[in-house]
Scaffold this motif. Sequence first.
Motif, PDB file in Angstrom:
ATOM      1  N   HIS A 188      -7.021  -6.375   1.350  1.00  0.00           N
ATOM      2  CA  HIS A 188      -6.441  -6.361   0.010  1.00  0.00           C
ATOM      3  C   HIS A 188      -6.269  -7.792  -0.484  1.00  0.00           C
ATOM      4  N   VAL A 232      -7.409  -3.191   4.630  1.00  0.00           N
ATOM      5  CA  VAL A 232      -7.547  -1.829   4.115  1.00  0.00           C
ATOM      6  C   VAL A 232      -8.716  -1.122   4.799  1.00  0.00           C
ATOM      7  N   THR A 273      -2.154  -8.440  -1.183  1.00  0.00           N
ATOM      8  CA  THR A 273      -1.204  -8.301  -0.067  1.00  0.00           C
ATOM      9  C   THR A 273      -1.769  -8.873   1.229  1.00  0.00           C
ATOM     10  N   LEU A 313       0.814  -1.217   0.000  1.00  0.00           N
ATOM     11  CA  LEU A 313       0.000   0.000   0.000  1.00  0.00           C
ATOM     12  C   LEU A 313       0.847   1.267   0.000  1.00  0.00           C
ATOM     13  N   ARG A 355      -3.193  -2.194   9.384  1.00  0.00           N
ATOM     14  CA  ARG A 355      -3.155  -3.034   8.187  1.00  0.00           C
ATOM     15  C   ARG A 355      -2.649  -4.438   8.473  1.00  0.00           C
TER      16      ARG A 355
END
Lengths: 476, 476
Positions: free
Chosen positions: B134, B141, B137, A287, A386
């Motif tokens: 995501h 998010v 990944t 990100l 995250r």
Amino acid sequence: MFARSVSCAVRSTARILAPARSASTSAAASSAAAAVATGATPSIAALRAATQQVARLSTAATARGSSATAAVSDHAQFATEASSSTPKHAAATGVRQVIPMGSQSLKCAWADGKAAEFHYIWLRDNCHCPACRHPVTHQKVLDTPSLPINIEPASLRVNADGNVDIVWNNDGHKSTYDAAFLRQNMYSLYETRPPTNSTRKENMTLWDQNIIESQLPIMEYSELATDDKGVLKWLKMLERYGVAVVRGSPAEKEQVLAMGRRIAHIKETSYGLLFDVLNEPRPGAHLAYTGVELKHHSDMNYMEKSPGIQILHCIRADATGGESVFVDGFWIAEWLRKTDPTAFQVLSSIDVGFGIKNGDHSYINHVPIFCADRNQEVYEVHVNNRTMQPLISHPDAIVPFYSAFRQINEKMRERASEWRLDMRAGDVVAFNNRRVLHGRTSFDPSSGVRHLQGCYIDRDDFASRMRQLMAKHASH
Amino acid sequence: MFARSVSCAVRSTARILAPARSASTSAAASSAAAAVATGATPSIAALRAATQQVARLSTAATARGSSATAAVSDHAQFATEASSSTPKHAAATGVRQVIPMGSQSLKCAWADGKAAEFHYIWLRDNCHCPACRHPVTHQKVLDTPSLPINIEPASLRVNADGNVDIVWNNDGHKSTYDAAFLRQNMYSLYETRPPTNSTRKENMTLWDQNIIESQLPIMEYSELATDDKGVLKWLKMLERYGVAVVRGSPAEKEQVLAMGRRIAHIKETSYGLLFDVLNEPRPGAHLAYTGVELKHHSDMNYMEKSPGIQILHCIRADATGGESVFVDGFWIAEWLRKTDPTAFQVLSSIDVGFGIKNGDHSYINHVPIFCADRNQEVYEVHVNNRTMQPLISHPDAIVPFYSAFRQINEKMRERASEWRLDMRAGDVVAFNNRRVLHGRTSFDPSSGVRHLQGCYIDRDDFASRMRQLMAKHASH
């Protein structure tokens, strides 16, 4: 032999001196020492005669290192070592009297009224003679596990320098204890708390927007380009604020490694020695490598010890937006402790899992948001939504956790908590990744190139370098 | 809306289901679930009608991952993630029923009788849809701090796959929870203890001389020279015993770095990427670089996180003596816990300072000899008498500390605790520096050259590589 011959007297002395053991203020310690000095009982008078007494030294100044020495040392134990090798400290406050407390320990009284207990096994282990401690490497060569646990002095005296001489009863080994060394290690007084790894010290300034913008930890590259006094200035700012900016460095690739190596070796991670934060939108990219806003966070909390210092170097900044944002996590922690102590307890108690699976790599680590030591001092902050894994905790802690987590994030996002930096080419920002959270406002990748390079350095390597530079520039 | 309409019924349900919250055995959890299933009260019957119920699935097999998946993953939370992406696990044990528990949580009952509570805020935070997480990944998010703490379902059902569908009342977002994901994260049951960073697992064998000499973790270099299945074999041995030997590697300088890089990037320290242990007697040299005996110890305990894995490579071994000695610190810790629990408590509670001043470097760190997690599981051992600093602790803890420290050192020095290795040119020994202590018998430097090279790798990088190799070779 000596210690055994006074053992009857010792027993009553131990009772009389007992208050000093729980002394939590120097006043209490002084009154206990005064009781010794006035010879309140015959048994103490007998002990006084039995132990060699030196004249009260004229100065009662503390031996707790010069301010320069204390500043060099990150930890009390290293301050100690520095002091004990400096004869002037021994002169400052000599030992006035040593009194056996029983078969295991003695009491040591200083000229200024302080008194503390030391155990014989502890003293024998801490002999600093060249046979026990290597004179060059300072490593202990004495084999501690071979010492008899019940070792006692064969003789015991305060010498003419105000230091303590002991001959040991098992093998006749002779030890001399510097008064300043003992003074620095008065573990029997509760005012000397066991040391911790905490990094919060009097030379830190916690900040919000007002404070940081009035003090601006910013300097010019020219100050440190060739002079390691400039490096020291940089490191001191970084230690005080948890963030420090250097302006005008060469806007070249890998310059960030050169900057890092002014401090210590680079900490390589699964991203390599260096990472690029570039505005190219790539599918599947981390990100950080797109133009989206990045909320305040710390990096790599999923490592068993997340990187201590992060350095970011701006090579190009042609894009619109993308301001760098910093928040002092220690300041946030203290704000929460004050406004909602229960929420603070929740975030400093519950282990949070942080994890990542990234190509061939997978990491997971469990750590509280606020790591507090046994004195309740916060020494690390870990925030990264995250990579936070599903919370596993007591069911009654789940909602309180989310509520507290929301509180700190809302506080971080207030403009009054932030320091915003519009990084220009050549700017270098270094920050304590376990204290200061970083983020970025969104930007339009089509508006121009934005290119940062970053690297990490471990906090203990940083601290070692700072101690070295402070010692160097204190003595010149 | 739905949740609010049943809130009266929910209140009594919460009381009735309360025993499941403190269930410490699966039997207790099952009986609580049985109470739900039998519809013991009208309010539960009403709830059953209100929630969609699917047929009890035929198999009651646990969803706790295949044995291959569990072995790949160092931590339960990563086992979870692996399982939840594998549809067959969802099929193994579907959710039979979901029951709102009040305004904050629901109870989820599986086909095999297990039941667990999940809070709505936790569920919303753990939505796995591509908008919240995501897809490439796997990073979250979703902005957790923006969620309303009192979020509730607008609707709630078990779908035809045995997974849970929720539509949220604040914005109509739709989430689907895989039955296996919920099953892996039953935080409300005390049998699911909060995860820790402990590395002690069922795939470790603690050892003394008898055990290690009967199992000999030794392999040939040819097995791993070109095949990373051989590397996996090496890492598995290293994980099981904390020490593993590779014989017959090229006896060339820097070969140790090549071996290390089969695992991960090298951890650079203040000694550099690589260190030499050479028999040249130099004045002022580190003790390891002379011919003296080195007692069992671990390296660099003065770093904030001491190196996890150490690799030593023998280039020349012409000197007489100088056997390498290893002891399993976890085995010593368990021996002490069993024979003298008080001494074990002393060594797992008291912080010891380790420090070094070495040329321009100075490091200090405080850590117990035996680091135990909140489940009292020992996960690190730190022993190094040479760098141990003066003990600062409660005065009543001083003699017990020295006594316990002596006990473990005496036990380590028994021949029956040791594994001795006469390292030959080409031998490589890797060991867990936070578990296995190493030492060396003395040798005569004039009898010939003895030359080892060493390097370090961090434990989380090692663990990541092992997970990667296990995943690769489990699926081929």
